[in-house]
Design an enzyme around this catalytic site. Structure first.
Site, short mmCIF file in Angstrom:
data_model
loop_
_atom_site.label_atom_id
_atom_site.label_comp_id
_atom_site.label_asym_id
_atom_site.label_seq_id
_atom_site.Cartn_x
_atom_site.Cartn_y
_atom_site.Cartn_z
N ASP A 162 0.90 -1.19 0.08
CA ASP A 162 0.08 -0.09 0.07
C ASP A 162 0.99 1.16 0.01
O ASP A 162 1.96 1.21 -0.04
CB ASP A 162 -0.95 0.12 1.31
CG ASP A 162 -2.29 0.56 0.87
OD1 ASP A 162 -2.33 1.38 -0.03
OD2 ASP A 162 -3.26 0.11 1.47
N GLU A 195 -0.80 2.00 -5.25
CA GLU A 195 -0.21 3.37 -5.13
C GLU A 195 -1.46 4.05 -5.34
O GLU A 195 -1.19 5.38 -5.50
CB GLU A 195 0.84 3.37 -6.15
CG GLU A 195 1.69 4.65 -6.03
CD GLU A 195 1.20 5.64 -7.11
OE1 GLU A 195 1.92 6.91 -7.10
OE2 GLU A 195 0.51 5.41 -8.06
N TRP A 196 -2.59 3.72 -5.77
CA TRP A 196 -3.85 4.36 -5.92
C TRP A 196 -3.60 5.38 -7.42
O TRP A 196 -4.80 6.11 -7.64
CB TRP A 196 -4.30 5.50 -4.86
CG TRP A 196 -3.80 4.82 -3.43
CD1 TRP A 196 -4.06 3.32 -2.90
CD2 TRP A 196 -3.56 5.68 -2.42
NE1 TRP A 196 -3.72 3.30 -1.66
CE2 TRP A 196 -3.65 4.58 -1.26
CE3 TRP A 196 -3.21 6.78 -2.29
CZ2 TRP A 196 -3.18 5.10 0.06
CZ3 TRP A 196 -2.72 7.06 -0.73
CH2 TRP A 196 -2.64 6.24 0.11
N GLY A 197 -2.89 4.87 -8.17
CA GLY A 197 -3.07 5.72 -9.44
C GLY A 197 -2.20 7.09 -9.45
O GLY A 197 -2.41 8.02 -10.06
N GLU A 198 -1.64 7.40 -8.09
CA GLU A 198 -1.34 8.78 -7.69
C GLU A 198 -0.19 9.44 -8.85
O GLU A 198 -0.06 10.57 -9.21
CB GLU A 198 -0.80 8.99 -6.29
CG GLU A 198 -1.97 8.94 -5.22
CD GLU A 198 -1.66 9.71 -4.26
OE1 GLU A 198 -0.49 9.52 -3.83
OE2 GLU A 198 -2.64 10.01 -3.33
N ASP A 217 -9.71 3.73 -3.67
CA ASP A 217 -10.40 2.54 -3.11
C ASP A 217 -11.75 2.47 -3.84
O ASP A 217 -12.60 3.64 -3.84
CB ASP A 217 -10.55 2.62 -1.59
CG ASP A 217 -9.17 2.11 -0.90
OD1 ASP A 217 -8.22 1.89 -1.67
OD2 ASP A 217 -9.24 2.00 0.21
#
Length: 659
Positions: A162, A195-198, A217
């Site tokens: 995460d 990495e949430w696409g950041e 999420d």
């Protein structure tokens, strides 16, 4: 996981995919044979978070269900732990310590049990000093090699890594260090980069791991799932065997969506070649969840060895067509209806990438039935539904019955009135459909009468059976959308009957009072909102009902109106008796320097007024529309094309004038 947002909704990534960007995408240095197709398995987070039921007993129970209910045989293999499995502090040697209450026998014992079932075991940590839970368990930043060694010693086969508490360290550097640490253990582990696409991991993570999260999420609701899906669809060029775009775990069975929406969820994740990680507690999951999760024909689309992600063919009006090239030359085609009512969606074999042929075989992957088509792929798809078919050019197409395009236009009326409906059943195939009939059925107490022929002995290719119906809506019927069912039947060569049923919406409205009145005092005919419920005479506020504030635009307060959030649509019944709709519109002051939207007023199918882009810095703008003769007025707010980001919009002082 990613911490929840505050007021409004944070924007989903809207990446731009260019040939140069794809060319710069690194080829994987992580072993491709660990994930030649998207990983399939289970992760507990969506159903348990950090609650007490997440423990050794649950994990073992899920492994048992994998075997007992055929999930293992269907291709699911990973049983993965998420956050909260450890104690909040490392031991004196800097090692991670499993929570003795949750895992009294340690992690290795659980991994050994999972392995004894012929399955694989996964674990979670974060590329930061702490994980993402509120408690904040130890993260792996600065402990990568030690933690990776522990994971290997425990028998871990899959690591979800995460992004919380990362201390501002460069993302690629953090994820590269853990890649190197995993490699140094000598134990093969699938590496999931969360990495949430950041930092656009699709452009660099293929050189590090096997899958990379492309968005924030997922939550167990339609807006979350569909917005994530649309963001992930844009990244098709980056998926390949051994490296997958990850739009997050499945919510199927958790209860926040309908079965129709869950079938869309599962269909579209499969068309997108996404990892299929079950998020429901399988020990208590409803039977409908197993029916969806074990559909092997849909799973085969996800697991196709060619490794292509489906590409968008068209998406006009919320009518999505997505085509996925398959290893055998066929195409998996999803007709996805984003709208809140049934819509007809059409494409062609040529448009989805198939070669020219005299005929095509079309396999419905949810009905498990075969038909033929001369080239048109079309269906009336329920609200939030998806038709998933597998189509290929076939010299033997004629052995299957022709596909029937079954449709009827929605209609609007009042209680106690008769609504005319015309249904159409069209032969899309290359041969005649036999003994074709149509029947329209409604709720109890509704009277439906055919006014023209309802059957034909043979329907020739391209031919249509059109039937006029009178639908009598009983007095006292509640306002809103009511569904009648149109069913078409044809007899196959073997003498069996093939049936297709589609919904037709009868919209029942209540006439507005004569003169000028506030539309916020009337009952909407239908509505949809991008964040929380639509609020009357207050701003949209947070996600709960009634939590908005006084409507305020540019410092001016308004007593009446609607508070909405893009993307939004509110409809009212006019019945041809009204002339004008007016409002003062703008972004509500509660957004605090955020938000950009457009306002549109539609009279039936025609746009009667539009504002262009408005932001939080703009004062209220007057808008007026001529709605003379229209049955329905639709008030639309869009995100102005820049993504949904705190787009709180107000229809202030919203009024209608009727005769």
């Amino acid at each position: 996981m990613l911490a929840a947002g505050g007021l409004g909704t944070p924007a989903q990534a809207a990446p731009t995919v260019t040939p140069a960007a794809v060319a710069s995408h690194q080829s994987p240095s992580a072993p491709q044979d660990l994930a030649p197709t998207p990983p399939m398995g289970f992760n507990n987070w969506n159903s348990t978070h950090c609650r007490a039921e997440f423990n050794e007993s649950m994990v073992k129970g899920v492994a048992d269900v994998f075997v007992e209910r055929g999930l293992k045989d269907a291709g699911y293999e990973y049983v993965n732990l998420d956050d909260c499995w450890a104690l909040p502090q490392r031991d004196e040697n800097g090692k991670l310590v499993p929570d003795p209450k949750r895992f009294p026998n340690g992690i290795k014992a659980v991994a050994d049990y999972v392995h004894s079932k012929g399955l694989k075991f996964g674990i979670y940590t974060s590329a930061g000093t702490k994980t993402c839970s509120d408690i904040g368990f130890p993260g792996a930043l600065g402990h990568e090699y030690s933690d990776a060694r522990q994971f290997a010693d425990w028998g871990v086969d899959y690591l979800k890594y995460d992004n919380c508490n990362n201390q501002g360290v460069d993302a690629k550097k953090r994820y590269t260090t853990m890649r190197d640490a995993l490699k140094a253990t000598g134990r093969p582990m699938v590496y999931s980069i969360c990495e949430w696409g950041e930092n656009k991991p699709w452009t660099w993570a293929g050189g590090l791991g096997h899958l990379w999260r492309t968005t924030g999420d997922i939550s167990d609701n339609w807006n979350s799932m569909s917005s994530i899906m649309k963001a992930n669809l844009e990244l098709a060029p980056y998926a390949h065997p051994g490296g997958w775009n990850d739009p997050d775990m499945l919510e199927v069975g958790n209860g926040g969506m309908t079965d129709t929406e869950y079938r869309t969820h599962f269909s579209m994740w499969s068309v997108m070649a996404a990892p299929l990680l079950i998020g429901v507690d399988l020990r208590t999951a409803p039977e409908s969840a197993f029916d969806i999760l074990t559909n092997r024909e849909v799973i085969a689309v996800d697991q196709d060895p060619l490794g292509k992600q489906g590409e968008v063919v068209s998406s006009e009006g919320g009518r999505w067509v997505v085509s996925k090239e398959m290893a055998d030359g066929s195409r998996a085609v999803a007709l996805f209806n984003e709208g809140s009512r049934a819509q007809r969606i059409e494409t062609t074999a040529k448009a989805v990438g198939l070669p020219q042929a005299r005929g095509y075989t079309m396999r419905d992957l949810w009905k498990h039935s075969d038909t033929n088509t001369a080239g048109t792929i079309a269906a009336t798809v329920p609200a939030h539904g998806t038709l998933l078919v597998r189509v290929h050019a076939d010299r033997n197409w004629a052995q299957y019955p022709p596909a029937l395009d079954v449709r009827a236009q929605d209609t609007v009326t009042q209680a106690g009135h008769i609504a005319p409906v015309t249904s159409e059943v069209t032969d899309l195939g290359g041969n005649a459909a036999r003994s074709v009939s149509a029947v329209l059925t409604g709720p109890e107490g509704w009277r439906i009468t055919p006014k023209s022929a309802t059957s034909v002995r043979a329907l020739q290719p391209g031919g249509t059976l059109a039937t006029d119906w009178h639908v009598e809506v009983p007095t006292g019927t509640a306002a809103g959308d009511h569904v009648v069912q149109l069913t078409a039947k044809q007899r196959t060569r073997s003498g069996t009957w093939l049936t297709s049923t589609v919904p037709v919406t009868v919209r029942v409205g209540v006439p507005l009072p004569p003169g000028e009145s506030a539309l916020s005092d009337a009952e909407p005919l239908g509505s949809a909102n991008g964040w929380g419920p639509i609020e009357r005479d207050r701003s949209v506020g947070e996600a709960g009902s009634g939590d908005g504030r006084p409507i305020t635009i540019g410092g001016d307060r308004f007593a009446k109106g609607l508070g909405v959030h893009a993307a939004s649509s509110v409809e009212y019944y006019l019945g041809g008796a009204c002339t004008t709709v007016t409002a003062q519109v703008g972004v509500d002051d509660e957004t605090v320097d955020k938000g950009s939207v457009t306002f549109e007023i539609w009279a039936d199918g025609t746009r009667a007024a539009a504002t262009g882009t408005l932001t939080q810095t703009d004062p209220a703008r007057a808008v007026s529309a001529d709605v003379s003769g229209a049955d329905v007025v639709r008030l639309v707010v869009t995100d102005a094309g820049d993504g949904i980001d705190y787009d709180h919009a107000d229809w202030a002082d919203l009024r209608v004038t009727c005769g």
